[in-house]
Design an enzyme around this catalytic site. Structure first.
Site, mmCIF file in Angstrom:
data_model
loop_
_atom_site.group_PDB
_atom_site.id
_atom_site.type_symbol
_atom_site.label_atom_id
_atom_site.label_comp_id
_atom_site.label_asym_id
_atom_site.label_seq_id
_atom_site.Cartn_x
_atom_site.Cartn_y
_atom_site.Cartn_z
ATOM 1 N N GLU A 168 16.661 13.063 -39.790
ATOM 2 C CA GLU A 168 16.648 14.292 -40.587
ATOM 3 C C GLU A 168 18.086 14.826 -40.776
ATOM 4 O O GLU A 168 18.403 15.464 -41.767
ATOM 5 C CB GLU A 168 15.744 15.306 -39.875
ATOM 6 C CG GLU A 168 15.782 16.730 -40.370
ATOM 7 C CD GLU A 168 15.311 16.887 -41.801
ATOM 8 O OE1 GLU A 168 14.516 16.061 -42.272
ATOM 9 O OE2 GLU A 168 15.770 17.848 -42.454
ATOM 10 N N HIS A 186 11.596 15.117 -38.774
ATOM 11 C CA HIS A 186 12.032 15.787 -37.537
ATOM 12 C C HIS A 186 11.455 15.082 -36.313
ATOM 13 O O HIS A 186 12.125 14.936 -35.286
ATOM 14 C CB HIS A 186 11.570 17.250 -37.525
ATOM 15 C CG HIS A 186 12.437 18.162 -38.339
ATOM 16 N ND1 HIS A 186 12.073 18.629 -39.567
ATOM 17 C CD2 HIS A 186 13.659 18.683 -38.096
ATOM 18 C CE1 HIS A 186 13.031 19.403 -40.040
ATOM 19 N NE2 HIS A 186 14.007 19.445 -39.171
ATOM 20 N N HIS A 212 4.882 20.761 -36.919
ATOM 21 C CA HIS A 212 6.051 21.296 -36.212
ATOM 22 C C HIS A 212 5.947 21.079 -34.707
ATOM 23 O O HIS A 212 6.911 20.689 -34.047
ATOM 24 C CB HIS A 212 6.226 22.780 -36.518
ATOM 25 C CG HIS A 212 6.530 23.031 -37.962
ATOM 26 N ND1 HIS A 212 7.642 22.519 -38.567
ATOM 27 C CD2 HIS A 212 5.852 23.713 -38.907
ATOM 28 C CE1 HIS A 212 7.645 22.892 -39.834
ATOM 29 N NE2 HIS A 212 6.567 23.608 -40.070
ATOM 30 N N LEU A 213 4.746 21.320 -34.179
ATOM 31 C CA LEU A 213 4.575 21.129 -32.731
ATOM 32 C C LEU A 213 4.845 19.667 -32.369
ATOM 33 O O LEU A 213 5.415 19.380 -31.316
ATOM 34 C CB LEU A 213 3.150 21.535 -32.314
ATOM 35 C CG LEU A 213 2.884 21.492 -30.824
ATOM 36 C CD1 LEU A 213 3.815 22.442 -30.078
ATOM 37 C CD2 LEU A 213 1.428 21.848 -30.526
ATOM 38 N N ALA A 214 4.465 18.765 -33.260
ATOM 39 C CA ALA A 214 4.637 17.334 -32.979
ATOM 40 C C ALA A 214 6.089 17.029 -32.623
ATOM 41 O O ALA A 214 6.366 16.389 -31.610
ATOM 42 C CB ALA A 214 4.199 16.519 -34.194
ATOM 43 N N ASP A 215 7.057 17.532 -33.410
ATOM 44 C CA ASP A 215 8.456 17.203 -33.065
ATOM 45 C C ASP A 215 8.931 18.002 -31.855
ATOM 46 O O ASP A 215 9.715 17.523 -31.045
ATOM 47 C CB ASP A 215 9.388 17.356 -34.286
ATOM 48 C CG ASP A 215 9.840 18.778 -34.592
ATOM 49 O OD1 ASP A 215 10.626 19.312 -33.813
ATOM 50 O OD2 ASP A 215 9.422 19.332 -35.623
ATOM 51 N N GLN A 216 8.397 19.220 -31.685
ATOM 52 C CA GLN A 216 8.871 20.064 -30.578
ATOM 53 C C GLN A 216 8.379 19.587 -29.209
ATOM 54 O O GLN A 216 8.953 19.928 -28.169
ATOM 55 C CB GLN A 216 8.449 21.512 -30.825
ATOM 56 C CG GLN A 216 9.188 22.108 -32.031
ATOM 57 C CD GLN A 216 8.602 23.410 -32.520
ATOM 58 O OE1 GLN A 216 8.099 24.208 -31.737
ATOM 59 N NE2 GLN A 216 8.657 23.642 -33.825
ATOM 60 N N GLN A 260 14.685 26.877 -27.139
ATOM 61 C CA GLN A 260 14.147 25.509 -27.010
ATOM 62 C C GLN A 260 15.215 24.513 -26.546
ATOM 63 O O GLN A 260 14.887 23.468 -26.008
ATOM 64 C CB GLN A 260 13.520 25.052 -28.328
ATOM 65 C CG GLN A 260 12.164 25.737 -28.555
ATOM 66 C CD GLN A 260 11.495 25.286 -29.847
ATOM 67 O OE1 GLN A 260 12.161 24.810 -30.763
ATOM 68 N NE2 GLN A 260 10.193 25.463 -29.933
HETATM 69 N N1 ATP Z 1 7.460 27.111 -40.012
HETATM 70 C C1 ATP Z 1 7.796 26.554 -38.849
HETATM 71 N N2 ATP Z 1 6.992 26.721 -37.776
HETATM 72 C C2 ATP Z 1 7.316 26.151 -36.588
HETATM 73 N N3 ATP Z 1 8.411 25.411 -36.379
HETATM 74 C C3 ATP Z 1 9.243 25.211 -37.406
HETATM 75 C C4 ATP Z 1 8.981 25.774 -38.699
HETATM 76 N N4 ATP Z 1 9.978 25.398 -39.538
HETATM 77 C C5 ATP Z 1 10.831 24.632 -38.809
HETATM 78 N N5 ATP Z 1 10.390 24.523 -37.527
HETATM 79 C C6 ATP Z 1 11.020 23.762 -36.433
HETATM 80 O O1 ATP Z 1 12.383 24.129 -36.340
HETATM 81 C C7 ATP Z 1 13.194 22.986 -36.051
HETATM 82 C C8 ATP Z 1 14.239 22.894 -37.177
HETATM 83 O O2 ATP Z 1 15.154 21.844 -36.998
HETATM 84 P P1 ATP Z 1 16.347 21.618 -38.067
HETATM 85 O O3 ATP Z 1 17.165 20.483 -37.631
HETATM 86 O O4 ATP Z 1 15.777 21.595 -39.442
HETATM 87 O O5 ATP Z 1 17.093 22.949 -37.837
HETATM 88 P P2 ATP Z 1 18.468 23.522 -38.277
HETATM 89 O O6 ATP Z 1 19.402 23.552 -37.146
HETATM 90 O O7 ATP Z 1 18.148 24.830 -38.930
HETATM 91 O O8 ATP Z 1 18.947 22.428 -39.262
HETATM 92 P P3 ATP Z 1 19.798 22.391 -40.535
HETATM 93 O O9 ATP Z 1 20.288 23.757 -40.906
HETATM 94 O O10 ATP Z 1 20.876 21.514 -40.118
HETATM 95 O O11 ATP Z 1 18.819 21.805 -41.508
HETATM 96 C C9 ATP Z 1 12.237 21.810 -35.952
HETATM 97 O O12 ATP Z 1 11.871 21.623 -34.601
HETATM 98 C C10 ATP Z 1 11.010 22.282 -36.745
HETATM 99 O O13 ATP Z 1 9.781 21.720 -36.326
#
Ligand code: ATP
Length: 347
Positions: free
Chosen positions: A10, A312, A286-290, A100
């Site tokens: 990603e 993600h 979302h939970l899946a990646d977290q 997190q």
């Molecule tokens: N609506 C949502 N509900 C729950 N979790 C979310 C939601 N939107 C995003 N996330 C979670 O937030 C995290 C975002 O990671 P990401 O790398 O996109 O963040 P970031 O640091 O803002 O990245 P970037 O600005 O570089 O795109 C992921 O774990 C994703 O599952």
């Protein structure tokens, strides 16, 4: 030193945050380059820098490249020190993403910790506080994580200023996670909220969500419905919809913004819930990646099914593989439903 290309998968802040967590947890140093290379403002932004500083504080790390806009970073952790920590992002950068980052290593400490983060609690592209507290937290609790969450105030884009936190008790090993099926939908909860804006907006968001859901869920489903007026700096609105199934919970947040009608906010969260519900699968995308960082530390193999395999998720599996001996298998293709199997390989 582990070398990580920050533009893999990603390619966002997640590569960095997951590497920070795993580096603190395993004591392995890493160097990351191409940080957020393909984003419009590449390099470390305030929220990412805060994650670096937070990870460095809890692990007394030696860090190079920790400045705004930096495309690379070297991180050498020392020992994890549990305790009382407070991190102020200073913008509406996501507070939940900073939490997190530090929770997995603090779980491996000898004593409990209390973490407070000041920043955005309902901001785009991150878990809303409601999602963190009602979906993420109960899910890691099921793996054996013990502690409590607390929110003093909420913060929206652009002012931030929300204050949230949690305590974490030490947990040497986590339980494996097996969620193949979700069972029946037993309850739906909707919270529609405004801060320093007319309550009528929260009501419009709610009505729009309810009319989108109408006739698409089981008849007679118990529902908790609430509109709230929040005391916050600045202004903001959100709606959060939670589906409780017999064996899983799933949550969907939509945020208001200038020029976006309240009806669109309500319908957006409701459509996401319906898409998940109609897939028949238990774990939301979302939970899946977290969950990946936690399952990577479970005492035995884990398996879950999700309604959508995301980039993600694939990224977190990749990053975990740099720090831990793991066998991961994904069944299905990105964008569709699928299964994830994560098996730690004993040393
Ligand atoms: N609506 C949502 N509900 C729950 N979790 C979310 C939601 N939107 C995003 N996330 C979670 O937030 C995290 C975002 O990671 P990401 O790398 O996109 O963040 P970031 O640091 O803002 O990245 P970037 O600005 O570089 O795109 C992921 O774990 C994703 O599952």
């Amino acid at each position: 030193m582990i070398e990580i290309d920050g533009s893999m998968g990603e390619g966002g802040g997640q590569v960095l945050r997951s590497a920070l967590s795993l580096s603190c947890l395993t004591g392995q140093a890493f160097h990351i380059y191409n940080i957020r290379k393909n984003r419009s403002k590449s390099g470390l932004m305030r929220q990412h820098l805060m994650a670096v500083q937070a990870a460095a504080r809890i692990s007394s790390a030696n860090v190079a490249g920790d400045r705004l806009g930096s495309p690379e970073l070297s991180f050498l952790p020392d020992r994890i020190t549990p305790g009382e920590y407070s991190f102020d992002i200073g913008t509406a950068g996501s507070a939940t993403l900073v939490l997190q980052t530090v929770i997995p290593p603090l779980l491996a400490a000898r004593k409990a910790s209390r973490i407070t983060v000041i920043g955005g609690t309902h901001v785009p592209f991150s878990p809303s506080w409601n999602y963190f507290e009602e979906i993420f937290w109960p899910s890691i609790a099921r793996l054996g994580v013990r502690g409590e969450t607390a929110a003093r105030s909420f913060g929206f884009y652009p002012k931030g200023g929300g204050r949230v936190g949690c305590t974490v008790e030490p947990a040497e090993v986590l339980a494996p996670y097996l969620v193949r099926e979700r069972g029946r939908l037993t309850r739906l909860s909707i919270v529609s909220a405004v801060g320093n804006l007319p309550r009528a907006i929260a009501e419009r968001q709610l009505h729009s969500a309810l009319s989108t859901l109408k006739g698409r869920l089981e008849r007679g489903l118990p529902m908790d419905i609430e509109t709230r007026e929040l005391t916050i700096f600045g202004q903001g609105t959100f709606i959060f919809i939670k589906g409780e199934y017999e064996h899983a919970v799933a949550g969907f947040t939509a945020l208001g913004e200038r020029g976006k009608p309240a009806e669109a906010v309500g319908a957006e969260a409701a459509r996401e819930l319906l898409e998940h519900h109609e897939s028949g699968e238990p774990i939301d995308p979302h939970l899946a990646d977290q969950l990946v960082l936690y399952l990577a530390r479970a005492s035995a193999g884990s398996l879950f099914r999700t309604s959508r395999l995301t980039s993600h998720l694939a990224t977190n599996l990749l990053v975990a593989g740099y720090f831990l001996e793991l066998a991961c298998r994904v069944e299905g293709s990105e964008g569709g439903p699928g299964a994830v199997v994560i098996t730690p390989i004993p040393e």
